[in-house]
Structures are given as C-alpha cells and as structure tokens.
Enzyme design. Structure first.
Site, PDB file in Angstrom:
ATOM      1  N   ARG A 125     -21.917  57.462  42.271  1.00  0.00           N
ATOM      2  CA  ARG A 125     -23.116  56.707  41.893  1.00  0.00           C
ATOM      3  C   ARG A 125     -23.565  56.960  40.458  1.00  0.00           C
ATOM      4  NH1 ARG A 125     -24.450  58.270  47.321  1.00  0.00           N
ATOM      5  NH2 ARG A 125     -24.229  56.464  48.710  1.00  0.00           N
ATOM      6  N   LYS A 147     -22.199  46.721  28.765  1.00  0.00           N
ATOM      7  CA  LYS A 147     -21.487  45.788  29.633  1.00  0.00           C
ATOM      8  C   LYS A 147     -20.152  46.400  30.037  1.00  0.00           C
ATOM      9  CE  LYS A 147     -22.980  41.101  28.473  1.00  0.00           C
ATOM     10  NZ  LYS A 147     -22.486  39.803  27.966  1.00  0.00           N
ATOM     11  N   GLU A 189     -15.406  39.062  15.920  1.00  0.00           N
ATOM     12  CA  GLU A 189     -16.700  39.500  16.446  1.00  0.00           C
ATOM     13  C   GLU A 189     -17.645  39.922  15.326  1.00  0.00           C
ATOM     14  OE1 GLU A 189     -17.721  39.254  19.476  1.00  0.00           O
ATOM     15  OE2 GLU A 189     -15.971  39.201  20.788  1.00  0.00           O
ATOM     16  N   LYS A 231     -26.256  44.013  17.106  1.00  0.00           N
ATOM     17  CA  LYS A 231     -26.118  44.077  18.557  1.00  0.00           C
ATOM     18  C   LYS A 231     -27.162  44.993  19.169  1.00  0.00           C
ATOM     19  CE  LYS A 231     -23.008  44.144  22.412  1.00  0.00           C
ATOM     20  NZ  LYS A 231     -21.628  44.088  22.900  1.00  0.00           N
ATOM     21  N   GLU A 241     -29.199  40.791  29.760  1.00  0.00           N
ATOM     22  CA  GLU A 241     -28.800  39.415  29.444  1.00  0.00           C
ATOM     23  C   GLU A 241     -29.544  38.378  30.268  1.00  0.00           C
ATOM     24  OE1 GLU A 241     -24.573  38.551  28.086  1.00  0.00           O
ATOM     25  OE2 GLU A 241     -24.686  37.389  29.928  1.00  0.00           O
ATOM     26  N   ARG A 245     -30.010  37.967  24.832  1.00  0.00           N
ATOM     27  CA  ARG A 245     -28.710  38.620  24.721  1.00  0.00           C
ATOM     28  C   ARG A 245     -27.560  37.643  24.957  1.00  0.00           C
ATOM     29  NH1 ARG A 245     -26.580  44.468  27.139  1.00  0.00           N
ATOM     30  NH2 ARG A 245     -24.452  44.189  26.396  1.00  0.00           N
ATOM     31  N   ASN A 249     -22.793  35.836  23.345  1.00  0.00           N
ATOM     32  CA  ASN A 249     -21.641  35.158  23.940  1.00  0.00           C
ATOM     33  C   ASN A 249     -21.260  33.889  23.181  1.00  0.00           C
ATOM     34  OD1 ASN A 249     -20.894  36.774  26.284  1.00  0.00           O
ATOM     35  ND2 ASN A 249     -22.924  36.262  27.040  1.00  0.00           N
ATOM     36  N   HIS A 252     -17.785  32.498  23.562  1.00  0.00           N
ATOM     37  CA  HIS A 252     -17.109  33.168  24.664  1.00  0.00           C
ATOM     38  C   HIS A 252     -16.858  32.254  25.862  1.00  0.00           C
ATOM     39  CE1 HIS A 252     -17.929  36.639  22.232  1.00  0.00           C
ATOM     40  NE2 HIS A 252     -17.410  37.465  23.115  1.00  0.00           N
ATOM     41  N   HIS A 256     -13.187  32.429  26.780  1.00  0.00           N
ATOM     42  CA  HIS A 256     -12.696  32.957  28.054  1.00  0.00           C
ATOM     43  C   HIS A 256     -11.866  31.916  28.798  1.00  0.00           C
ATOM     44  CE1 HIS A 256     -15.994  36.299  28.392  1.00  0.00           C
ATOM     45  NE2 HIS A 256     -15.057  36.579  27.505  1.00  0.00           N
ATOM     46  N   HIS A 270      -8.272  38.389  22.927  1.00  0.00           N
ATOM     47  CA  HIS A 270      -9.673  38.032  23.173  1.00  0.00           C
ATOM     48  C   HIS A 270     -10.358  37.552  21.896  1.00  0.00           C
ATOM     49  CE1 HIS A 270     -13.748  38.143  24.685  1.00  0.00           C
ATOM     50  NE2 HIS A 270     -14.088  38.998  23.733  1.00  0.00           N
TER      51      HIS A 270
END
Length: 372
Positions: A125, A147, A189, A231, A241, A245, A249, A252, A256, A270
């Site tokens: 956990r 993330k 990026e 960032k 997000e 935020r 993306n 993206h 993606h 990527h």
C-alpha cells in the site's frame, strides 16, 4: 555547472527536482532523509541499456553512503510497461522482504519511471520511490508530477495511479549516452511547454534549439529547468488532472493513437508521436478557425528543425487509417461520458481544453491528415 532546485509544492507530498551536471554523485547523501530506520539497501528498477551505461556509477555513488543497490534489470522499450512486468517487479521486492520504509529508485526513462512508480504505490500500500531520469523526455516530463501507469492491450497508460516521488535527480551528464533519436523524441516535450502557455520560452527555443541539440550543457540545463518549472506549476495547481493539468497532454490524444496504431512496436517513439500529435492539434485548431495559420507554421517549423515529423507521412512508418486513429482516440484517459476531450490552441502559448469535441469535423480532419 551549478545545481538548480525546482520545488513541486504539494503540501506534505512536496519534493525537489535537482538539476545539474553531476547530481548523481550526491545520491547517497540526498537519500539520507528518505531511507528510514538505518536501512542500508535500496531497490533499483532499471533497463538493460541504462544499467550497461550507468549501473556501475550508481552502485559506486550509493556505496559511498554504505548503501547496497538491489537491482532488477528489465528489457528496454515500451513493451516493458505490462501487467506481467508489474507482477514480476512486485514479487521481486517481496522475495527480498521489502518493507514499507524501503526505497525504490526508478533509474531509467519514462517506461521505467512509470512502472516503478506504480509498483511503489502498490507495494504494501505504498513505499517511497525516487526518480533518477536518464532520458531528456523523462527529465522534463514523465519523472515529474506523479503519473504512473502501465499499458493495456486497449491503449497506453490506462492502468495506473497518481503517486508522487520523494525526490527527482535530473543529472544532465546521463544524457550523453542517449542516441540522437532519443534526444529528438525527448525534445518534443520541451517544445510542448512553450506551446502550452509560455510563448516567450517558445521564442527562445526558436533561437536556442541548435545549441540545445548539439549538447551545450548550459543551454540544455536551462531548457530542463524551465520545463520542470512549467510542469511543477501546473501539477501544484491540479495534481490529479481535473482541470488545467490536462493541458500537459497537448498532442497526446493524437500521439497515443499513433503509437497504438503501430502496436507500441518502437517504430514510432512516444516523443515522436507526440510531436506529430502537437502539429495535428495546431492544424486542427486552424481548421476550426481558432488558431492563426502563421502560428501553425512556426510550430511545424520548430519541430522540423528539431528533426521531428510534423505530419503522419513524415514519420515514414507507412500509412494510417483515419477510422482506426479515431477509435484509438476514444480510449484516451480524458474521455468523459463517451465524449472526447482535446487540447487545442488559439495560438503559440495559448492552449486550452476542449471538452465534448464534435466527431464529424474531427473525422474529416483525420481523413485529410492521413492523405497528406
């Protein structure tokens, strides 16, 4: 070069990003406040390429503080972000009787960072983890913000959680062993931050890109610093997000879909896919009449100058089908109630979130894009 600290302000989960030319050498000292109860070991998740190039240095620097590195070395590449590897990593730590106060170091690029962060969040956990990003892309983007995820057969980063690191060490010297293609992919990026909300930074990159890509240490360190500051500001304001935020993306959703259409086989990295995706987002914004054409040209030109592809055909990986790309876009994490969310732009540094994107004009746009 001197070290720079960028603070990610998240109350009791706040942490520093340390940027510099040789910050890895101080890792044992910096871990002293993170490693608890006098533990003399840390777990290290890495990949074959990184370990071959930098594993001995990491072990040596840890040893100066009497810390042993217990390493798990995985294959390099996007396919490593899988359920099978997540299970393997967790069971590896359990087999070594890992405790909640132990520390996991993510020593690699975005793939290793994502997998390590997710494993650390799940292990009993939650156990602390430290990001030591070894690629430009991970130094300016994926190592910051918490993330973490693995991929599903349905799409990229669909299984994950938010889990902030305890520390990020961005050592510029580690980038010297990056292949030129990885450099270019990571640089996408960096450009992203200028396109989102920092037009002055974009203008700077229009001038400074040759110096940065040639490896000029000061120019590169400044680009990493500004990217991390950008960032950190966004993450501090919207950690999970739910609002602003999502701007991170930019490109993206298209990107993606491009990666998924190629089966994450490495033919499109990527950063390469996101670069094309950002150009597509700007062109679609122009099609909608909200972005000046001259800003689209500037964005495309900077990506081309950086050795990145502004169009699908320029990726040189074969043809794409519009309907397939659209289908993959609907697997995006930002889909809400069956509606697609896009990050679009009103100009350089003026990106915004468009919820409930209309499908008919988007389909027509993709049809045109696949024929460019």
């Amino acid at each position: 070069m001197s070290e720079t600290l960028v603070r990610v302000d998240l109350a009791d989960r706040s942490y520093d990003i340390v940027i510099g030319g040789e910050v890895l050498s101080s890792i044992a000292t910096r871990l002293s406040g993170i490693v608890k109860n006098g533990a003399r070991r840390v777990f290290v998740l890495t990949d074959e390429n990184v370990w071959d190039n930098h594993g001995d240095a990491l072990k040596s620097h840890l040893a100066t503080g009497g810390i042993e590195a217990i390493a798990n070395i995985l294959p390099a590449g996007e396919a490593t972000k899988s359920f099978a590897n997540l299970q393997s990593v967790l069971e590896w730590m359990i087999s070594h009787e890992a405790e909640r106060n132990d520390v996991l170091i993510a020593f690699g690029g975005g793939v290793i960072g994502d997998l390590a962060g997710l494993a650390a969040g799940l292990m009993k956990r939650g156990m602390p983890f430290v990001q030591v990003p070894t690629t430009l892309l991970s130094q300016v983007d994926s190592s910051v913000g918490g993330k973490t995820a693995i991929n599903s057969s349905f799409g990229k980063n669909l299984i994950g959680l938010f889990n902030q690191p305890a520390l990020v060490l961005a050592d510029i010297s580690l980038l010297k062993t990056l292949p030129p293609r990885e450099w270019r992919a990571g640089y996408a990026e960096v450009i992203k931050y200028g396109l989102i909300d920092r037009p002055d930074f974009f203008e700077h990159l229009e001038i400074a890109t040759p110096d940065i890509l040639s490896g000029d240490v000061n120019a590169l360190a400044n680009a990493v610093k500004v990217s991390c500051e950008s960032k950190a500001d966004v993450v501090s304001a919207d950690e999970t997000e739910r609002g602003r935020r999502a701007l991170l993306n930019l490109g993206h959703t298209f990107g993606h879909a491009i990666e998924k259409a190629r089966g994450f086989d490495g033919s499109v990295l990527h950063g390469e896919a996101v670069a094309t995706g950002m150009c597509m987002a700007y062109r679609y914004s122009r099609e909608l009449g909200i972005c000046p054409g001259q800003d689209v040209v500037r964005a495309e030109r900077l990506f081309e100058t950086s050795g990145l592809a502004p169009t699908l055909s320029a990726l040189n990986t074969g043809s794409f089908e519009a309907e397939e790309l659209l289908e993959h876009m609907f697997q995006d994490k930002k889909v809400e109630s069956g509606s697609l969310t896009l990050i679009l732009a009103e100009g350089i540094g003026k990106s915004f979130v468009q919820k409930g994107a209309e499908i008919a004009p988007l389909r027509a746009f993709l049809e045109a894009e696949t024929k460019l």
